[in-house]
Design a protein around this motif. Structure first.
Motif, short mmCIF file in Angstrom:
data_model
loop_
_atom_site.label_atom_id
_atom_site.label_comp_id
_atom_site.label_asym_id
_atom_site.label_seq_id
_atom_site.Cartn_x
_atom_site.Cartn_y
_atom_site.Cartn_z
N PHE A 159 0.84 -1.19 0.00
CA PHE A 159 0.00 0.00 0.00
C PHE A 159 0.88 1.25 0.00
N LYS A 160 0.62 2.14 -0.94
CA LYS A 160 1.42 3.36 -1.03
C LYS A 160 0.63 4.53 -0.46
N GLY A 161 0.78 4.73 0.81
CA GLY A 161 0.09 5.85 1.46
C GLY A 161 1.10 6.80 2.05
N GLY A 162 0.84 7.23 3.27
CA GLY A 162 1.70 8.20 3.91
C GLY A 162 3.14 7.75 4.07
N GLY A 176 4.76 5.70 1.99
CA GLY A 176 5.40 5.34 0.72
C GLY A 176 5.71 3.86 0.66
N THR A 200 -2.66 1.67 -4.42
CA THR A 200 -3.43 2.53 -3.52
C THR A 200 -4.84 2.00 -3.35
N ALA A 201 -5.17 0.94 -4.08
CA ALA A 201 -6.51 0.36 -3.97
C ALA A 201 -6.36 -1.14 -3.80
N GLY A 233 -4.89 1.16 4.13
CA GLY A 233 -5.56 2.21 3.37
C GLY A 233 -7.05 2.10 3.42
N ALA A 234 -7.71 3.11 2.84
CA ALA A 234 -9.17 3.15 2.87
C ALA A 234 -9.75 1.97 2.11
N THR A 278 -8.20 16.47 7.09
CA THR A 278 -6.88 17.07 6.90
C THR A 278 -6.91 18.55 7.20
N GLU A 292 2.04 12.59 9.34
CA GLU A 292 0.95 13.03 8.46
C GLU A 292 0.93 14.55 8.31
N MET A 293 1.18 15.26 9.40
CA MET A 293 1.05 16.71 9.37
C MET A 293 2.40 17.42 9.29
N ASP A 330 4.25 18.72 7.13
CA ASP A 330 4.37 19.96 6.35
C ASP A 330 3.38 21.02 6.80
N GLN A 361 -4.08 10.06 -4.54
CA GLN A 361 -4.48 9.40 -3.31
C GLN A 361 -3.37 9.45 -2.28
N GLN A 362 -2.15 9.25 -2.77
CA GLN A 362 -1.02 9.27 -1.85
C GLN A 362 -0.82 10.66 -1.26
N TYR A 375 -3.00 11.11 1.56
CA TYR A 375 -2.51 10.51 2.80
C TYR A 375 -1.38 11.35 3.39
N ALA A 376 -0.58 11.96 2.49
CA ALA A 376 0.55 12.75 2.97
C ALA A 376 0.12 14.18 3.24
N VAL A 377 -1.18 14.47 3.06
CA VAL A 377 -1.72 15.81 3.26
C VAL A 377 -0.90 16.85 2.48
#
Lengths: 467, 295, 331
Positions: free
Chosen positions: A65-68, A70, A96-97, A119-120, A284, A308-309, A311, B252-253, B256-258
């Motif tokens: 899964f490629k989310g926050g 990577g 991502t799915a 992931g979702a 977000t 996640e936050m 930045d 989508q990524q 997730y990374a906002v």
């Protein structure tokens, strides 16, 4: 074209005529025709450096899964794999799915060797429980440094991936839950994180005086407050609260500990301690109002919040975590007790061609180098202990996580029923209404109870007994 | 039938410069106001998205309406490099281009026969086409996966193309059916009298006459296929990626990374080629009112 | 009516043409029919209908969607659907969408299309509005944006604290601070409907413009000569002549309203909106399939969805026929 068509047709007829359990049509057929379903696959020689017997010159097919986070951290392990197993290659594919992409492969008996089911759009774990490999051998094996992996892990981190006594998923990222705040803001105002709900109320009033809110929320993340409430109630009322909820018992949502917590939250809602409009705000954006705008003091979340936050966090925010408050000052579990879960559950499907390869990559990931690399690059701890230096790579959040974990010791708990039975969608509806002030403590308990009852009474949903 | 004869003489031509009456001007002014309001409703959010694509996430959350501090291309560079747009873009052009030509041709053929001939079973075919539009696609993905796997087309661009054609077909037939049905029959009749066969009548007379309809359906199909996500993500997961796969994954990524700035940049990158294609094609829809029948 | 009855004239001609063609089955005609129908149908049957038929079989099973095993359970899934209060709630939300979305979209795009095409001078040849191509091109823009992006964008616009809408309302002196448009049961649905209409009007506007341009100019001329005003012309010439296009649009919008998945899922990620007020059947279906692992049940929902859509289409065709549409409905 004719060949497959007749294949497919045969499958269809079998499907239509048979009445008992049988192989599915279409995709499954190809695998049935060529092998009959059991995929032991070729195995290599088992040795200390190759505990699962990864065959020579094999390929490992991993879908991550490629989310926050990577996928580079799995690539990192993949390159170690390639070096240690000459001739073999690890193919790390991002997705991502997960569920839409992998459904036909699971149904067709051709799943990948390693999956990060996150992931979702992750696959509901209860649907594939009996198609997953037991991962106990992985934690029993020695890591690359020669220490048994199970001796290197934090307390309780295997529980979230254990169902019916079988370890089917290893959560790679250690997630602990708490309330997060800006240490610099608290210091400047002489505030301390609340230990009881009464203290929380006082803090809320102080925040109000400063033109701030105590809490805020976003529509997709209203469920974070359910997490807060459950943690608080389990600490207050002890493990019996959790066990009753996990097993969808009657009136499990009416436990006195939960009632007290719901009432405390309700008091905050009615006192205007929540920033209004959360049910129409993207989570977000809401989180940025906390980490950047400092419009609210506290935010309940998992420890992924810093990454996640990263930045969107105000300079010198000094994000820090604290355990959640409890109704009384003498809860059954100590204040330091923590809800510790896991993120990024890795699974190895039983039908995979190169199960050994999938397990081997997991073993590499759970060894020192890869785990330290993850902690350093993602500013989040893995389930492997001692990978975060005292300075937390300069992250206050990471330092506070280590502290919280040390203070909690063995007092960590976790629950599975929400994910197990896919309750998130219904939870969001109920909690958005509650935080919006459209409900109250009693209605909240009733709504949650109804949700549990509905699942318990639905014979088509497979139940998992949880201890 | 008398209508037909007039067609060769553009009646209003001389009057083109006719003076507008006050009533005309009032109507024109009202029309302009109504259309301008609608255009503003449409354009403002888009400009906002475009503007946001140059901002950092910090700037977006700080004030959604302030101009970006600097018009930097960082977000675009990120989208371009991380989402691997280059190769995916070419794949998308190939897949969508070929599918579009095929589906327009096959769809027009099928719609034409259904709209202009009555024969046993024609209604059943029409209803079957309609039915294809009504069932959620993702329920069919597992069997479709099997069909393509059996044919050896899984994870290959030709497999993707034929699937695109098949799934765009009901939409195409459904819309072109209405256009072919509305075309005056006299011209085909005249052609038949002149000795033209069915093939010639279709390609030389009916197809050009349906041009405005073909152009609009082609644009819609182009968009639908260009943005198609579910089909490639299931049956082309291991094949050469198309743009929507890469961009949706990237978007989508970024969620997730906002990283909203990069997300908006990714959206802009998806939309721009489509807008260019539309602006080029939309001329096909223009012309005088009588163009439809005077080819 | 002093206007020439357009449909009758054209219908007569067309029927005559068809009649005359039916008589002789030449090689030309046979090869034409075989190729024109055969190829598209073959592709369609193999890649669309056949997978859908297989999926239909799943609706009679307890298949989880991932395992290679399943049992046949007959019509159990169908029986259970109608005791699921959430599915019923979703169904009623879809009905609201079904009533509002096609009607408003078709009327609005018809009005805009008419303004663009015949908004010009009332004298002489029917002319479009001056510089109207700008509007047409611009109106179409939303349709080029992926629905997911539209959802994210409008989610931000409706944002209670920093959104464009509340910002504008507050600037006008109305106190809408912190009002959550998508978070309240009485506004969430209507705000979503607006977003859907916003995304679709351009599409149908362009479609109707193409349809109106296909109308022979003489019909407009004739109406003019008879002294019909603009409104009258629109009602008695434009609408009857693009009747089939309107019917098509109506049916397609209905199909969309019964689905609406992408819009709702991106406006309300992971949930059905406040108190499920925007939950639609396709979302419930998706949750059932992938989060609950009841793929058989989800497929049964899909079959219900398909039947509802066909029923709706049949209704539209019937209405068109009863109100005197050309050749009636095709169903």
């Amino acid at each position: 074209m004719n060949v497959q068509q007749s294949f497919a047709r045969r499958g269809f007829l079998r499907g239509a005529l048979a009445t008992a359990v049988l192989a599915p049509m279409g995709g499954a057929l190809a695998s049935c025709a060529s092998g009959g379903g059991t995929t032991a696959g070729p195995t290599g020689t088992v040795s200390d450096t190759n505990p699962f017997g990864v065959p020579d010159n094999s390929t490992v097919d991993a879908v991550i899964f490629k989310g926050g986070y990577g996928i580079d951290y799995v690539d990192f392990a993949g390159s170690i794999f390639n070096k240690n197993h000459q001739g073999s290659t690890a193919k790390i594919n991002p997705s991502t799915a997960i569920s839409t992409e992998l459904q036909p492969r699971f149904a067709g008996g051709n799943p990948p060797d390693l999956v990060d089911n996150s992931g979702a759009q992750s696959i509901g774990i209860s649907t594939i429980l009996d198609q997953l490999e037991d991962l106990q051998p992985v934690v029993d094996a020695k890591n690359l440094e020669g220490t048994p992996i199970k001796d290197t892990l934090y307390e309780g981190v295997l529980a979230p991936g254990t169902f019916n006594g079988k370890l089917v998923a290893i959560n790679y990222v250690l997630t602990l839950f708490g309330v997060w705040y800006s240490a610099s803001l608290f210091e400047a105002n002489g505030w301390t994180p609340p230990k009881t709900w009464d203290e929380a109320y006082e803090l809320g009033e102080k925040a109000k005086a400063k033109g701030k809110y105590l809490f805020l929320w976003g529509k997709e993340a209203a469920s974070y407050y359910l997490e807060l409430a459950l943690s608080s109630a389990i600490k207050e009322g002890g493990d019996e609260v959790r066990v009753a909820l996990e097993n969808l018992k009657e009136d499990s949502w009416k436990h006195p500990a939960l009632t007290k917590v719901f009432e405390a939250l309700d008091k905050h809602v009615k006192a205007g301690h929540f920033k209004p409009g959360g049910s129409g705000t993207a989570f977000t954006a809401a989180q940025a109002q906390w980490s950047n705008g400092q419009e609210a003091l506290l935010y309940p979340s998992g420890s992924w919040i810093e990454n996640e936050m990263k930045d969107q966090t105000k300079a010198d925010f000094k994000m820090t975590g604290a355990p959640v408050p409890t109704p009384s000052s003498s809860p059954k579990m100590p204040y330091e007790a923590l809800h510790s879960g896991g993120g990024e559950p890795f699974i190895v499907p039983s039908q995979a061609k190169n199960k050994a390869g999938g397990k081997e990559i997991l073993r590499i990931m759970l060894s020192k180098d890869a785990a330290a690399n993850f902690a350093k690059t993602k500013l989040a701890p893995t389930v492997v202990k001692d990978t975060v230096p005292a300075d937390g790579f300069g992250s206050t959040a990471l330092v506070s996580q280590t502290k919280m974990l040390d203070a909690a010791g063995k007092n960590v708990f976790n629950w599975q029923f929400l994910d197990l039975y896919g309750m998130n969608k219904d939870v969001l509806v109920v909690w958005n209404a509650f935080l919006d002030g459209k409900s109250n403590a009693a209605n909240l308990a009733n709504d949650m109870q109804k949700m549990s009852d509905k699942i318990r009474n639905d014979s088509s949903i497979k139940k998992v007994e949880i201890k | 039938m008398t209508l037909l004869k007039q067609k060769t003489v553009p009646v209003g031509h001389i009057e083109r410069e006719a003076k507008s009456t006050p009533g005309d001007r009032a109507v024109a002014a009202t029309s302009h106001v109504v259309l301008a309001i609608w255009s503003a409703i449409v354009v403002l959010p888009l400009l906002w998205t475009f503007m946001s694509s140059f901002k950092t996430s910090n700037e977006i959350f700080a004030s959604p309406f302030a101009l970006p501090g600097a018009w930097k291309l960082d977000n675009y560079i990120k989208a371009w490099s991380e989402a691997g747009i280059g190769a995916a873009f070419i794949n998308s052009v190939i897949v969508v281009g070929v599918s579009l030509v095929l589906v327009m041709l096959l769809g027009a053929m099928c719609a034409y026969v259904l709209a202009r001939f009555t024969f046993r079973g024609s209604r059943i075919i029409y209803v079957l086409m309609l039915a294809g539009l009504t069932f959620p696609i993702f329920l069919a993905m597992v069997p479709l996966f099997g069909v393509l796997k059996g044919m050896g087309l899984l994870n290959q661009l030709p497999g993707l193309i034929i699937t695109y054609v098949a799934f765009a077909l009901p939409f195409t037939v459904f819309f072109l059916f209405a256009f072919f049905k509305n075309l005056p029959g006299e011209i085909a009749e005249a052609a038949a009298i002149d000795g033209a066969g069915e093939w010639r009548t279709f390609f030389q007379i009916m197809l050009p006459m349906a041009r405005p309809g073909l152009a609009s359906v082609a644009i819609f199909n182009f968009l639908g296929l260009w943005n198609q996500f579910l089909i490639p993500v299931t049956i082309n997961a291991g094949g050469p990626k198309v743009l929507s796969q890469e961009l949706f994954a990237f978007a989508q990524q970024m969620g997730y990374a906002v990283d909203f700035g990069a997300l908006f940049a990714a959206v802009t990158v998806t939309v721009i080629p489509v807008l260019i294609a539309y602006i080029l094609f939309q001329r096909q829809l223009q012309g005088s009112v009588s163009q439809g029948t005077s080819r | 009516m002093s206007l020439p009855p357009p449909t009758a004239v054209l219908e007569g001609g067309r029927k005559a043409a068809i009649q005359s063609r039916r008589k002789n089955l030449t090689f030309d005609k046979v090869s034409f029919m075989a190729v024109f129908l055969g190829i598209p149908l073959a592709i369609y049957l193999v890649f669309v209908i056949w997978p859908f038929l297989q999926a239909f079989v799943y609706s009679l099973t307890d298949w989880s969607g991932f395992s290679p095993n399943y049992k046949f359970v007959g019509l159990d899934n169908y029986a259970r659907i109608f005791t699921d209060d959430q599915f019923l709630k979703a169904l009623s939300n879809n009905v609201i969408l079904l009533i509002v979305v096609p009607l408003v979209t078709v009327v609005l795009s018809l009005v805009l299309a008419t303004l663009v095409t015949v908004g010009g001078s009332s004298k002489g040849q029917v002319k479009g509005l001056r510089n109207s191509s700008f509007y047409r091109v611009v109106s179409f823009f939303p349709y080029t944006i992926p629905a997911v992006a539209i959802g994210i964008m409008w989610g931000q616009i409706y944002d209670p604290s920093g959104g464009l809408l509340n910002g504008a309302l507050n600037a006008l002196g109305l106190n809408f601070k912190d009002y959550a448009w998508l978070g309240n049961t009485n506004t969430a649905m209507w705000c979503s409907i607006f977003v859907i209409i916003w995304g679709f009007v351009g599409f149908y506007m362009v479609l109707f413009i193409a349809g109106i341009k296909g109308i022979p100019a003489e019909l407009f001329e004739a109406a003019r000569i008879d002294g019909a005003g603009r409104f009258r012309t629109a009602v008695s010439v434009t609408i009857p002549m693009i009747r089939d296009n309107i019917q098509t649009a109506y049916v397609y919008l209905g199909i969309f309203a019964l689905d609406a998945f992408v819009y709702m899922a991106s406006l309300f990620p992971n949930a059905g909106g406040p108190e499920n007020s925007t939950l639609v059947m396709s979302q419930q279906l998706f949750f059932t399939a992938f989060q609950r692992g009841q793929f058989g049940m989800a497929t049964a929902m899909g079959v219900i969805l398909a039947l509802a859509t066909l029923l709706f289409s049949g209704l539209v065709f019937l209405v068109n026929k009863l109100t005197g549409g050309s050749e009636g409905g095709r169903l």
